[in-house]
Design a protein around this motif. Sequence first.
Motif, mmCIF file in Angstrom:
data_model
loop_
_atom_site.group_PDB
_atom_site.id
_atom_site.type_symbol
_atom_site.label_atom_id
_atom_site.label_comp_id
_atom_site.label_asym_id
_atom_site.label_seq_id
_atom_site.Cartn_x
_atom_site.Cartn_y
_atom_site.Cartn_z
ATOM 1 N N SER A 179 0.830 -1.199 0.000
ATOM 2 C CA SER A 179 0.000 0.000 0.000
ATOM 3 C C SER A 179 0.867 1.253 0.000
ATOM 4 O O SER A 179 2.020 1.243 0.460
ATOM 5 N N GLY A 180 0.307 2.348 -0.485
ATOM 6 C CA GLY A 180 1.009 3.617 -0.411
ATOM 7 C C GLY A 180 1.266 4.039 1.021
ATOM 8 O O GLY A 180 2.304 4.643 1.329
ATOM 9 N N SER A 181 0.341 3.720 1.921
ATOM 10 C CA SER A 181 0.544 4.050 3.325
ATOM 11 C C SER A 181 1.768 3.323 3.879
ATOM 12 O O SER A 181 2.544 3.887 4.659
ATOM 13 N N THR A 182 1.964 2.059 3.468
ATOM 14 C CA THR A 182 3.152 1.312 3.904
ATOM 15 C C THR A 182 4.426 1.977 3.399
ATOM 16 O O THR A 182 5.429 2.049 4.118
ATOM 17 N N VAL A 183 4.411 2.468 2.163
ATOM 18 C CA VAL A 183 5.589 3.153 1.622
ATOM 19 C C VAL A 183 5.942 4.359 2.485
ATOM 20 O O VAL A 183 7.111 4.563 2.865
ATOM 21 N N LEU A 184 4.952 5.164 2.831
ATOM 22 C CA LEU A 184 5.198 6.374 3.624
ATOM 23 C C LEU A 184 5.607 6.029 5.052
ATOM 24 O O LEU A 184 6.509 6.657 5.623
ATOM 25 N N LEU A 185 4.943 5.044 5.650
ATOM 26 C CA LEU A 185 5.284 4.620 7.001
ATOM 27 C C LEU A 185 6.720 4.105 7.052
ATOM 28 O O LEU A 185 7.487 4.427 7.977
ATOM 29 N N THR A 186 7.105 3.326 6.059
ATOM 30 C CA THR A 186 8.467 2.781 6.020
ATOM 31 C C THR A 186 9.489 3.896 5.838
ATOM 32 O O THR A 186 10.549 3.895 6.484
ATOM 33 N N ALA A 187 9.186 4.849 4.968
ATOM 34 C CA ALA A 187 10.109 5.971 4.764
ATOM 35 C C ALA A 187 10.310 6.751 6.059
ATOM 36 O O ALA A 187 11.446 7.081 6.433
ATOM 37 N N ALA A 188 9.227 7.044 6.755
ATOM 38 C CA ALA A 188 9.354 7.777 8.014
ATOM 39 C C ALA A 188 10.153 6.976 9.033
ATOM 40 O O ALA A 188 11.034 7.512 9.721
ATOM 41 N N ALA A 189 9.861 5.670 9.145
ATOM 42 C CA ALA A 189 10.552 4.828 10.125
ATOM 43 C C ALA A 189 12.044 4.740 9.839
ATOM 44 O O ALA A 189 12.876 4.820 10.757
ATOM 45 N N VAL A 190 12.395 4.576 8.572
ATOM 46 C CA VAL A 190 13.810 4.463 8.193
ATOM 47 C C VAL A 190 14.557 5.751 8.523
ATOM 48 O O VAL A 190 15.673 5.730 9.058
ATOM 49 N N LEU A 191 13.959 6.893 8.226
ATOM 50 C CA LEU A 191 14.615 8.171 8.494
ATOM 51 C C LEU A 191 14.772 8.416 9.986
ATOM 52 O O LEU A 191 15.815 8.900 10.445
ATOM 53 N N VAL A 192 13.747 8.094 10.769
ATOM 54 C CA VAL A 192 13.840 8.278 12.218
ATOM 55 C C VAL A 192 14.932 7.385 12.791
ATOM 56 O O VAL A 192 15.770 7.829 13.596
ATOM 57 N N ALA A 193 14.931 6.119 12.406
ATOM 58 C CA ALA A 193 15.934 5.200 12.939
ATOM 59 C C ALA A 193 17.344 5.637 12.547
ATOM 60 O O ALA A 193 18.253 5.686 13.387
ATOM 61 N N ALA A 194 17.527 5.957 11.273
ATOM 62 C CA ALA A 194 18.863 6.363 10.821
ATOM 63 C C ALA A 194 19.298 7.653 11.491
ATOM 64 O O ALA A 194 20.460 7.801 11.900
ATOM 65 N N GLY A 195 18.380 8.590 11.627
ATOM 66 C CA GLY A 195 18.736 9.864 12.230
ATOM 67 C C GLY A 195 19.129 9.751 13.682
ATOM 68 O O GLY A 195 19.936 10.548 14.187
ATOM 69 N N GLN A 196 18.591 8.761 14.380
ATOM 70 C CA GLN A 196 18.889 8.574 15.795
ATOM 71 C C GLN A 196 19.913 7.474 16.044
ATOM 72 O O GLN A 196 20.235 7.172 17.197
ATOM 73 N N GLY A 197 20.394 6.834 14.990
ATOM 74 C CA GLY A 197 21.391 5.787 15.153
ATOM 75 C C GLY A 197 20.842 4.466 15.646
ATOM 76 O O GLY A 197 21.578 3.652 16.220
ATOM 77 N N HIS A 198 19.549 4.188 15.420
ATOM 78 C CA HIS A 198 18.942 2.912 15.822
ATOM 79 C C HIS A 198 18.973 1.935 14.648
ATOM 80 O O HIS A 198 18.812 2.336 13.499
ATOM 81 N N ARG A 199 19.088 0.659 14.938
ATOM 82 C CA ARG A 199 18.960 -0.353 13.878
ATOM 83 C C ARG A 199 17.530 -0.859 13.773
ATOM 84 O O ARG A 199 17.173 -1.552 12.809
ATOM 85 N N THR A 200 16.703 -0.547 14.768
ATOM 86 C CA THR A 200 15.303 -0.957 14.752
ATOM 87 C C THR A 200 14.431 0.269 14.939
ATOM 88 O O THR A 200 14.702 1.115 15.799
ATOM 89 N N ALA A 201 13.395 0.368 14.142
ATOM 90 C CA ALA A 201 12.459 1.491 14.238
ATOM 91 C C ALA A 201 11.181 1.024 14.925
ATOM 92 O O ALA A 201 10.704 -0.085 14.692
#
Length: 513
Positions: A297-319
């Motif tokens: 779904s498009g919602s999954t695409v957006l949710l995944t993008a947000a999760a990846v950016l948050v995790a990477a920005g904070q240095g987490h391997r899990t979102a």
Amino acid sequence: MAEPVVAAAEAGAGAGVGADAGTASGSAGRTVTEETVTVEFGGDRDGRAPLTWGQRAIWHAIRRTAPNDHYFNIGRVLPLADRGRPATVAEAVQALGGLMGRHEALRTRLELTADGQDADAGGRTDAGQRLAATGRLPVTLAHAQDPADAERTAHALLDRLSATRFAYTSEWPVRAALVAVGDRVTHAVLVLCHLAADGHGAEVLVRDLRLLVRRGSAGRPPAATPLDLAREQHGDAGRRRGAAALAHWEAGYRAAPATMFPEPVAAPRTPRFWTGRIVSPALARAVAAVATAHRVSGSTVLLTAAAVLVAAGQGHRTAAVMPIVGNRTAAGHRDLVTTLSQDGLFVLDLAAAGTPEPSFTDLLPAAYRSALRSYRAAVYDPVEWDALGERLRTERGAEVHPYCCFNDMRLVERPAPPGPAPTAAELVELGGRTVFGFPATQERVACRYCLHITEEGDALAVSLTADTAYLPPETIRAHLYGIEELVVTSAAGRSPLLAGVRELLETAGKART
């Protein structure tokens, strides 16, 4: 059903929330006169019940956000002069009375304990709801001079009626206004208490009010009611379902960081919470293309993008992200006006792609499965959810809460347009139309990162409200442009590697200043 009664406001009486008696300022120096009409309404029954789990969830959020809890008010403007038979004031008032009688949520108010609290000394939630069979609703009637003035007046009324918190135990959970030119109503305005409706419920009300105005009937009443749902959820079957959902939460909490934003990184601004907003036609096309290509779904695409950016920005391997879940898969709940939405828990290990050098789109299959698990486990008793959080806080010696929320507010997703996917050149051209700004600030929100997805014409509008102690304004901006860049680049056939997402976040949008 009781007949609605129209009563002009008495001289010197208030003519709506915050209005001077009798008049209000219109555009270009014009005067919009106002009066109060009283709608008498009636339904089939009265009664009491506990709060539903969705109501408990939003009540907890309201209490954490007070006194700025007008943030949760839901407003809609319904144009009534665009098509169909013109409606008179009397017909519109009759329709509002029918709407109140049709939907029990609009006749239901919060009920607290005798001392005005919502819990006893042991922390047990005693807040409930009281349904009234009959009542009277004051409605602002504004008289505009022409259709253009009526449009402006309707939106001004929406802003005014939305700007104050509801009196939850004494006020009906809906504020209404009508705008008329002569004796023809051009617009209806509804502002809803979130205890009575979520976004989907608001759209049901708008649909039914339009039908009641145009046809005098909205068809059969909803099959389910909030009171019946509350009694079902607090029964044995409901408690078993809630326990299974919370088992998902506990497993997810144990797999994720205690919070996604553990430490402040800057002095908070004043006001503390800023909302950034990006409106992007390129993102709308790109989301549809990526979703189609990867069968998610498009919602999954957006949710995944947000999760990846948050995790990477904070240095987490899990979102860990908390999506707002509509909980309307049951047929009987699709037309039910109440608050069914609750938080889900979406947990995504950035190594879940299982490839040596994973890219963003490599994560989408695992993200889709995680999203489905999140949606299934989004029906539970918030009191038991609070107890789980407290137990884990004691066990881990730190608060356990992602403080990272995602709310796709679109009722439906637009499918990808027919024909080939957009080319890289088309996406670049569309990217030149992206607009960014900081439209709002406020003093208090009970979260650190709250992402909202809506549509604006042919564009996606993505808003991020964040605590500036954890995400300063420049970081808010980077996250929004980062979502656009991550998805648009993937749609162009160059899915970014996860190893480079942190660098992408550091540079996102800087070329557009």
